[in-house]
Each structure stands twice: as structure tokens, then as C-alpha cells.
Design a protein around this motif. Sequence first.
Motif, PDB file in Angstrom:
ATOM      1  N   UNK A 324       6.303  71.693  43.073  1.00 54.74           N
ATOM      2  CA  UNK A 324       6.558  71.800  44.511  1.00 54.74           C
ATOM      3  C   UNK A 324       7.660  72.813  44.850  1.00 54.74           C
ATOM      4  N   UNK A 325       8.447  73.224  43.835  1.00 52.64           N
ATOM      5  CA  UNK A 325       9.481  74.241  44.071  1.00 52.64           C
ATOM      6  C   UNK A 325       8.786  75.599  43.942  1.00 52.64           C
ATOM      7  N   UNK A 326       8.057  75.962  44.994  1.00 57.61           N
ATOM      8  CA  UNK A 326       7.163  77.120  44.884  1.00 57.61           C
ATOM      9  C   UNK A 326       7.092  77.839  46.221  1.00 57.61           C
ATOM     10  N   UNK A 327       8.110  78.646  46.523  1.00 52.33           N
ATOM     11  CA  UNK A 327       8.159  79.382  47.774  1.00 52.33           C
ATOM     12  C   UNK A 327       8.472  80.848  47.511  1.00 52.33           C
ATOM     13  N   UNK A 328       8.045  81.678  48.431  1.00 57.37           N
ATOM     14  CA  UNK A 328       8.407  83.090  48.368  1.00 57.37           C
ATOM     15  C   UNK A 328       9.817  83.264  48.938  1.00 57.37           C
ATOM     16  N   UNK A 334      13.487  83.740  56.049  1.00 55.61           N
ATOM     17  CA  UNK A 334      13.157  83.952  57.470  1.00 55.61           C
ATOM     18  C   UNK A 334      12.688  82.692  58.176  1.00 55.61           C
ATOM     19  N   UNK A 335      12.439  81.621  57.430  1.00 56.09           N
ATOM     20  CA  UNK A 335      11.895  80.402  58.014  1.00 56.09           C
ATOM     21  C   UNK A 335      12.818  79.223  57.684  1.00 56.09           C
ATOM     22  N   UNK A 341      12.902  72.286  53.749  1.00 59.13           N
ATOM     23  CA  UNK A 341      11.972  71.553  52.887  1.00 59.13           C
ATOM     24  C   UNK A 341      12.255  71.872  51.410  1.00 59.13           C
ATOM     25  N   UNK A 342      12.491  73.145  51.175  1.00 53.52           N
ATOM     26  CA  UNK A 342      12.786  73.598  49.821  1.00 53.52           C
ATOM     27  C   UNK A 342      14.051  72.926  49.285  1.00 53.52           C
ATOM     28  N   UNK A 343      15.119  72.901  50.110  1.00 52.70           N
ATOM     29  CA  UNK A 343      16.389  72.314  49.690  1.00 52.70           C
ATOM     30  C   UNK A 343      16.249  70.815  49.448  1.00 52.70           C
ATOM     31  N   UNK A 344      15.539  70.115  50.321  1.00 52.16           N
ATOM     32  CA  UNK A 344      15.363  68.665  50.150  1.00 52.16           C
ATOM     33  C   UNK A 344      14.648  68.349  48.842  1.00 52.16           C
ATOM     34  N   UNK A 345      13.609  69.112  48.558  1.00 54.60           N
ATOM     35  CA  UNK A 345      12.890  68.905  47.291  1.00 54.60           C
ATOM     36  C   UNK A 345      13.796  69.189  46.102  1.00 54.60           C
TER      37      UNK A 345
END
Length: 365
Positions: A324-328, A334-335, A341-345
Motif C-alpha cells: 500500500x506504500x505505493x505513490x508517485x 501536489x495532493x 493517506x500515505x503518512x497514515x499508512x
Amino acid sequence: MSRISSLEVQLSNVKSLLRTMCDAVNTGLVTLIQHFEHPNPNRLIKIVVLDSEIDNLERAIDTSILQILATQQPLGYELRLAYACAKIAHHIERIGDAVESLARQLVNGDIPDQKEIFLEMLNDSKDLFERSYTAMFEGDLSLIQEIHLLDDKVDFKQRELYHIAKKILKKESKGNIDKALRIISMSAKIEKIADLCCNWAEQIDLAENGMVRRKIQKRKYRLVFMDNVGGIIASIAASFLYQSVKDIVDLSVVASQPIKTNNILNFTNLLSEYEITPQIFPIARITSMNWNKSLMLIILGDFELPKEELEVVPYKTVQIIWNEINFEPDEIETNPKKFKEFVNSLLIRTNHLAQIIARTQEQNE
């Protein structure tokens, strides 16, 4: 009935036996190096004879230390020294075994084509041996303070030889298989000699300084974070864990793609809201990694470790996958919602991991 010698005399006798043992092993190491430089199988025969002498000396040291413990009941420095000598004798005996095994392999076959790399490994291992020897018998402890950094040079050469052996194996012939296995076996023995010299140095340090004032910091295990986006996400994840585990483990970052223009410092303001300070970790390529001492591999998103690398990862290394730690990085920057969401995970994952590491440290102590 003969009079029991004083504690000082008995400890001096143990150190004398140990020095004789070390001299015999050093002779074997020098002989191996000489054989690589100027091949002469006849000189290797004496290494086999030396190994029997080394085994006898280890037994004599064990007997002497047992007598010290039984008749003198040493305390403080004397007890640490007696204990250290017993451990060191065991390490030296294992070095002797590795030297003898290498000699037998060389007697029964030609020197590998990778002669120069093997020579570098042997000379570096001999340097480690001499540093521990000098610290033990001449009291110069400064020579062993950074001994683990020197050991890393040997580990790097072993990895280089492993990759050479893998290329040879791809040719798929009996001769090539034997050649590759020989390279792997010999390099592993030399790497073991270097490791045992480090163990020797640690015992010297323990005897001289005790547990509290030890000068040599034991090499810490590593947590390796890996991603597919140039190491940025892996660096952020490692930063979340840094403060709570930095004294227990080292953190490394690996990326499978070229480094992008994003810099972890771009996230300073966003991370400050969570009281996280971005840490700048050197971002390594997969092919340059030395997996020794890797406690855990934390695989982020859809990152996949190549099969050839999996083969060299120590079997005790734990692999953890955080899909789930999978973001650009651009998307996070920018979002704000995506970043939250990324930080909470990440907080959930890293807090749990920090607790596991802390419990492991308590058990080891």
C-alpha cells in the motif's frame, strides 16, 4: 604435589600459548599468499601439519583456562581476560581450519583465473589478522577501532567473485560448474577468516574495556528500504523510522530506477507537521548492494527484487512487503489528501516495525 602457580603466571602462560597458536595460523596465511604469487604446491603441505599443532594448542589453552577458573576464581579484568582467551582460541582454531581447507583446494587444483581478486582478499584478511594480533599482544587497541569497516572491503570482493561465478555457471558445462563452485567456496572461506578476525578484535576490546566502556562498536544490522521511484518513497519511509531505531540498526535505501529530480528535502514542510525530519540516505543501486548483515528488506509498492539478487540475500534476512506504500512522489507533493493517506499508512507500518525491532534488541541483551 606441585604448587599451584599464581594467577598472573597462569594468565601469562595462556597468552603465551595463544601467541604460539596465532603465529602458526599467520604462517599458514603467509604461505597461502606466497602460493598465489608464486605457485608451489609443496609449500602448502606444511599448512596441514600446522593445523594439527593449532588444534593441540587450543586444547592446551582450554585446559589452562579451566585450571584458572577452578583454582583462582578470578574477578574483574582477569576474569574477562580468561574468558576472552578461551573465545579467541576458538576463533583462531576456526581460522586455521579455513586456511587448511584453502590449502587443500589449491593443492588439488590450479589457482583460479581471478588470482588478483583472491590476493586482495587474502591480503586484507591478513591485515585484519595482524591488527588483532598487535592489539592482543602489544596493547595497541587503536588498530581495531574501525576493524569492521576494513572487513567490508573483504565482503565487497566476495560479492564480486560471486557474480563472476554466476556468469561462469551460465555456460553450463561440467568444467565450468566445478570452476564456479570452487570460486564460491574459496571466497567464502576467506570472508570467514576476515569475520573471525573481527570476532577476535571484539573479544580483545571486551577484555580490556568491559561491556560499558567498549571502544569497538559492533556492526549494526541493517534495514533496507526499496522502491521503484528513485528511492524517494523509501527515503521518506526510512525517515519515519530513523529516530526510534538509529541506535539499534543502520538504515539503507535501494532504488531500481535512475534517481529522479525529486529531493526528499522538498517534503520538509509536509513532514514537519508529523514531527518527522527528512533524512538524506545514500541511494544505492541493486547491483552495488552487499546484503550481509541485512536484518530486513522492506519492499515498497510493486518493487520486485531480481531473482539473481535474491540468491545472494542471506537466508535469515526477513522480507517485508508494504504494497500500500505505493505513490508517485509528484502526486504526493501536489495532493495533500494523498499525502495524508500515505503518512497514515506509513505511521502504522513504521510504529509496528519499531516495536518489533525494540523487542528483538531487548532479547539480544
